[in-house]
Structures are given as C-alpha cells and as structure tokens.
Scaffold this active site. Structure first.
Site, PDB file in Angstrom:
ATOM      1  CG  ASN A  23      22.027  37.565 -45.159  1.00 52.86           C
ATOM      2  OD1 ASN A  23      21.152  38.291 -44.617  1.00 52.86           O
ATOM      3  ND2 ASN A  23      21.765  37.313 -46.432  1.00 52.86           N
ATOM      4  NE  ARG A 120      13.220  32.678 -46.834  1.00 53.25           N
ATOM      5  CZ  ARG A 120      13.975  33.684 -46.735  1.00 53.25           C
ATOM      6  NH1 ARG A 120      13.440  34.982 -46.781  1.00 53.25           N
ATOM      7  NH2 ARG A 120      15.019  33.811 -46.422  1.00 53.25           N
ATOM      8  CG  ASP A 305      19.825  37.013 -50.820  1.00 52.79           C
ATOM      9  OD1 ASP A 305      18.929  36.458 -51.122  1.00 52.79           O
ATOM     10  OD2 ASP A 305      20.455  37.090 -49.629  1.00 52.79           O
ATOM     11  NE  ARG A 397      13.916  42.489 -43.725  1.00 48.75           N
ATOM     12  CZ  ARG A 397      14.011  41.408 -44.661  1.00 48.75           C
ATOM     13  NH1 ARG A 397      13.147  41.437 -45.778  1.00 48.75           N
ATOM     14  NH2 ARG A 397      14.625  40.709 -44.387  1.00 48.75           N
TER      15      ARG A 397
END
Ligand code: UD1
Length: 420
Positions: A23, A120, A305, A397
């Site tokens: 991130n 989102r 997360d 991912r």
C-alpha cells in the site's frame, strides 16, 4: 486458478523477513508520473498489484521494470489514459489521476467499479481536485479530467480521512500553483512514506502523518532513489500466524512504529511481543490467547486490513470478543467460511460476536478478497486436518511469496493448480 492446500496444527518457528509495503509502493510508484526524470525504487514487493502498476506506468509513457525488488522508471513522453482492463483489476489505478492532471492538465481514467468489500466510491478524490481547478465529465465509464489553465493550490477538507483521496490530492498539490492546505487528511504511515518520497524529489510538504498537510507547489519534481517502507499488514498477519499455531516467529524489518494499535491488541490477547535489536520476537504467553474486542478506525486506530486475520485469533482464544467494522460495508465475507471450519461467529450489522475456544477443522474454503483470503490461510494453519483455500489470486495481490515464507518456518502448505 490456484489453491493452497494446508495441513494445520504445526507450530511455526523461525525467522521471517517482512517485505516492502504494497500500500506504500502503489502510490509511490504512481508518483513517478509527477516526476520528470529517472526514479529508482528499492524494497518493492513482487506482487500482482505491483505488476499491474508497472504495466500502467508503461502504458502512460514511463518505461518501468521490476527486477530483484528494484523498480527503475525511465523518463518518457506521458500519455493520459488508464484503461478499463487495468483499472478493473486494481482500484488503486485511480491514483494516477492526481499526478496526470498535475503534469498533463488532462487525464482519462476508467472509473473503478464496486468491489467485494463495498461500493468504494472516489467522490472525495474528485471534489478535492475540483477545488484545485480540475473539471470532470463521466464518459463511457471513464472519468475525463482536465484543467486547461493548470492546477492551483487550494484549502480543502476531506469529509472522511480517505487514504487514496489524501494520496491523490497530495501528489497533485506538489505541482499546483501556490499553497494547498489539506484538512482531515488520512494519517496512515503509507501517506507519510509517499510524502517523504515526494520531498526527496523536491516537493515542499509539511504535516504528513497529521490531519493537516500543507504543500507549497513547485514547478517540477526530480527523480531520486527511494526505499519503500516495510509492510505493516504482512507483518501483523505473520504475528497472528505465530499466535494461532502456538509458535514463535522473529520478524525482521517489522515496522513497529506503524503498528501500535495491532501490537497493543495482540498483547492484550495474551501474546508476548518483544522488540529486539534483530527484530520482533512473537509467541503466545503462558496463559494462552484471550478474546478481546476490536473496532476498526482510520490510523492510528486498529486497521481494517487486519480485521479478518484478528478474527481468526479470536476464534482460537478463550472467551468472546466483539469485532466492529467501521471503514467498509460488507467486510465480513470471511465469516461464513470460518463458520464452515467450526468457528462460532454471529454477525449483526457492522459487528460480529466471536465466541472462542473452538477447535477449527480443515475444510474447502474460498477467498473473496485479499485480507479475507489471508484470514482463511491463518485458519487453515490453526485447524486440525486439511484446508483447501481456493481463489488465492486474491491473496497473491498482497502477500509476497506467502507459501514459500510460511513453508520456511515449518508450515505444511503448498500451491496447487485447480482442475475444473
Ligand atoms: C486504502 C488501502 C486499503 C485499506 C483502506 C482503509 C491502498 C491501496 N488501499 O484503500 O488496503 O483498507 O485504505 O485503510 O492503500 N470513500 C468514499 N469516497 C471517497 C473515498 C473513500 O466514500 O472518495 C470511503 C470508501 O468507500 C471506504 C472509506 O471511505 O468506505 C475508506 O476508503 P479509503 O480510505 O479511501 O480507502 P482506499 O484508499 O480505497
């Protein structure tokens, strides 16, 4: 499609090197668009989302390659289009909007759709950039942004401390004319990492890591060499792997300063976490694991997360704990899969009551998103018997070489090809 096959019940023991943060790497790589010379990034994780970002940089005219954790981005003639085929596989592609508007005065970026963990939207990114002089039309599923006279600094306030919104607008503000004051910014460590990168490129930024960021626009940004921060979510996931298997792991390059909320909850749940010169040593304390409550919040609160992974710890703990999810709607998709493995979890709206003390048993389960997938891997490591986690492309991912890293500390885990 691939699956993971896990034989649970082995305590993990050994050393884990924490990878570079996904991130942080995504916006910092995207920031190369705002820079007008060569950039070198190190500690970049080898992940699907990083490959997608590199493809996007190449399409946008910034030739980029990843080799052995280093990404070199060369200078080139910038394009303006982020096509649907890339954006649909990675929402973070929308982070090219701010730097493209700043450099080119125009951007054509596919509108990211909904995703498994909620709607989102990107409305806050757009309204902040509008305050800086950009105009947007929605055409054939694309956001067309333009600002013929260039971006100008502005004073603006986010309605909610959005991580991606803060990053997009921060990148744009670096090259806007005059001063920008961004209020109610997200304070995530990855934003500080992005701002530190931009400062090394010549940007003038103050206040990163607080809710008010001030930026004095400059005419151009130059390249630099930058090391991406370690991944606090990967680190937290490995700490929980140690907890739920009754093991002992030493994490190298663990970003403890960015992990207060998670480390606090792990200690409250009975883990011993020792910060040593050679890393962070984690093991379950003598009294075993205890149920605790968690409530997800923007940083410095408990990160959304880590919610699904922490829930697995609570399934293995004695007593009950309440999980309150405040950031995303629909982020309990892992719950029904955990229940199939023997967990006792009841959802009511945005909260879930976990009654611990159950023995999880292996089962075929399906990952619905990245962190849900990570939770199912943890549950598989803790469970008795065999777990098959399907659709692990979600996990790929965000976790670099997960199978190899877990196997190196004793986990019985293998990647297999599904035969349909
Ligand atoms: C980033 C992280 C993601 C993490 C999330 C929250 C990356 C690549 N992803 O995602 O892993 O889970 O932060 O910590 O860094 N929202 C709006 N309008 C907007 C923007 C956001 O309503 O314009 C809402 C979202 O729907 C969501 C909440 O705000 O409910 C948080 O979103 P945001 O902080 O923007 O998360 P992301 O940047 O997408």
């Amino acid at each position: 499609m691939d699956s993971f096959i896990i034989e649970g019940g082995t305590p993990l023991k050994g050393i884990v090197q924490v990878s570079g943060s996904k991130n942080a790497a995504l916006p910092i790589l995207m920031a190369a668009i705002a820079v007008d010379s060569r950039v070198t990034y190190t500690n970049v994780p080898d992940l699907r989302d990083i490959h997608t970002t590199i493809k996007l940089l190449n399409l946008l005219g910034r030739p980029a390659v990843l080799k052995d954790g280093t990404v070199e981005v060369e200078n080139g003639e910038l394009g303006i289009e982020a096509p649907y085929d890339l954006v649909k596989t990675m929402r973070a592609s929308v982070l090219c909007l701010g730097p493209l508007l700043a450099r080119k005065g125009e951007a054509l970026v596919s509108l990211p759709g909904g995703c498994a963990i909620g709607a989102r939207p990107v409305d806050q990114h757009l309204s902040a950039l509008e305050k800086m002089g950009a105009q947007f039309d929605l055409k054939n599923g694309y956001i067309h942004g333009h600002c013929p006279t260039g971006l100008k600094g502005a004073k603006l306030q986010f309605d909610f401390p959005t991580v991606g919104g803060t990053e997009n607008v921060l990148m744009a503000a670096c090259l806007a004319r005059g001063e920008s004051v961004l209020e109610n910014c997200a304070r995530e460590p990855e934003i500080v990492d992005l701002a530190d990168f931009l400062v090394q490129c010549g940007a003038q930024i103050e206040g990163q890591g607080s809710s008010v960021i001030r930026v004095q626009g400059v005419d151009s940004l130059h390249g630099c060499r930058y090391r991406i921060m370690p991944d606090r979510i990967e680190a937290g996931t490995f700490l929980i792997a140690a907890a739920v298997t009754g093991g002992e792991l030493l994490l190298r390059d663990c970003p403890v300063n960015a992990m207060d909320a998670v480390l606090g909850k792990l200690r409250e749940a009975g883990m011993s976490i020792e910060e040593r010169a050679d890393g962070v040593l984690a093991r379950t304390g003598g009294d075993g694991l205890l149920g605790v409550d968690i409530s997800t919040q923007p940083h410095p609160g408990f990160p959304t997360d880590m919610q699904s992974q922490f829930m697995v710890l609570m399934c293995c703990a004695q007593g009950s704990g309440l999980v309150q999810e405040n950031i995303f709607e629909n982020r309990f998709m892992h719950v029904q899969e955990l229940v199939r493995m023997g967990a006792d979890i009841r959802i009511s709206g945005s909260s879930a009551m976990v009654r611990g003390g159950r023995t999880l048993t292996g089962a075929p389960v399906m990952a619905s998103d990245l962190r849900a997938g990570a939770a199912l891997v943890l549950a598989g490591l803790a469970a008795q018997g065999t777990t098959r986690v399907q659709r692990v492309y979600h996990v790929d991912r965000g976790y670099e070489h997960l199978v190899e890293k877990l196997a190196a500390v004793g986990a019985q885990i293998a990647r297999v090809k599904d035969v349909d």
